[in-house]
Design an enzyme around this catalytic site. Structure first.
Site: not given
Ligand SMILES: [Zn+2]
Length: 310
Positions: A125, A162, A164
């Site tokens: 991220h 993942d 996300h």
């Molecule tokens: Zn994640």
């Protein structure tokens, strides 16, 4: 020739405070799982510190200095509503990044077939100038740029399973056609990016999944979108953002994967690496927040990596 496992005790010292899902016990659960006899042939090494020069191929110096200056002498400092640092976070971040860079060096040199980095904080991220989603430095993106700078590799791919979307990796790779980013992830979910029509310069392949989707849906997304695109891209090295929070037991999302799905995707990625780059694959830990599911899923991932090691 074997599978390399990198970790470091300093990664336990990134203290996110009581009740934070991205906690040191995650690495302890992985350590316990990888202590089984199955894993005795792993080549285990301690993660070195990353050079700042390697980090600054991606992150501007001003950002790196901001992260360093934010580290408190005690307690915690919050960089955003999810992302917190403690006195041990700086070394942990340098070890996490250093692990992936060192793993690339060893795999590119032929000293290991493939590698797994059991490290934290995670990375996918983190955007070039923004910490977010528990991430400080974007480990896989830094490793990709290192691979090109130091090993003459023209084309580097990151595949991210993942739950996300790796907004930071997508942002880092967005306008570079020789860097590939392919991701399955739940939508809607944090961070909100990752739609199919986010395609960069034809190098970004997002395959969003709906809440409640299971391993069949996950495998179909790989078979229909990620794997054909990866095959066409033909990387010189395959990096994997290995998050295990798409597991049915994970508290942060609503996909319904089980350990066998992580074994399956690992096998498919090894096949792609074998076809295009002599099997060179480096995987690094991202998310995964149910400790039992994380330990078991990491174990099948690493066991599958070892199965390909001759
Ligand atoms: Zn994640």
């Amino acid at each position: 020739m074997t599978t390399l496992l990198l970790t470091h005790p300093a990664c336990l010292e990134h203290d996110t405070g009581y009740g934070h899902p991205e906690r040191a016990d995650r690495l302890r659960a992985i350590g316990d799982a990888l202590a089984a006899p199955t894993f005795k042939t792993l080549k285990r090494e301690q993660a070195p510190l990353a050079d700042l020069a390697a980090i600054e191929r991606l992150h501007p110096t001003a950002y790196v200095e901001m992260v360093k200056a934010s580290i408190p002498k005690r307690d915690h400092k919050w960089l955003d509503p999810d992302t917190v640092v403690s006195p041990g976070s700086w070394e942990a971040a340098l070890r996490a990044t250093g692990a992936c860079i060192y793993a690339v060096d060893q795999v590119m040199a032929g000293n290991a077939d493939n590698a797994f980095c059991a490290v934290r904080p995670p990375g996918h991220h983190a955007e070039p100038s923004r910490a977010m989603g528990f991430c400080l430095f974007n480990t896989v993106a830094i490793a990709a740029l290192h691979t090109r700078a130091k090993h003459g590799a023209g084309r580097v791919a990151v595949v991210d399973f993942d739950v996300h979307h790796g907004n930071g990796t997508q942002a880092a790779f967005w306008s570079d056609k020789d860097l590939f980013y392919g991701s399955t992830h739940q939508m809607p979910l944090f961070p909100g990016t990752g739609a199919r029509d986010e395609t960069g310069v034809g190098n970004i392949f997002n395959a969003p999944l709906a809440p409640g989707d299971d391993g069949d849906d996950f495998r179909m997304a790989f078979e229909q979108r990620i794997l054909p695109a990866l095959d066409q891209f033909a990387p010189d090295l395959l990096l994997v953002s290995a998050g295990f929070d798409a597991h049915v037991r994970d508290p942060l999302a609503q996909l319904r994967l089980v350990e066998e799905d992580f074994a399956w995707v690992t096998e498919k990625l090894l096949e792609a690496a074998a076809k295009h780059c002599g099997g060179k694959l480096v995987s690094t830990l991202e998310g995964g927040y149910d400790l039992d599911a994380l330990g078991a899923s990491t174990a099948v991932h690493v066991e599958t990596l070892m199965g390909a090691a001759s």
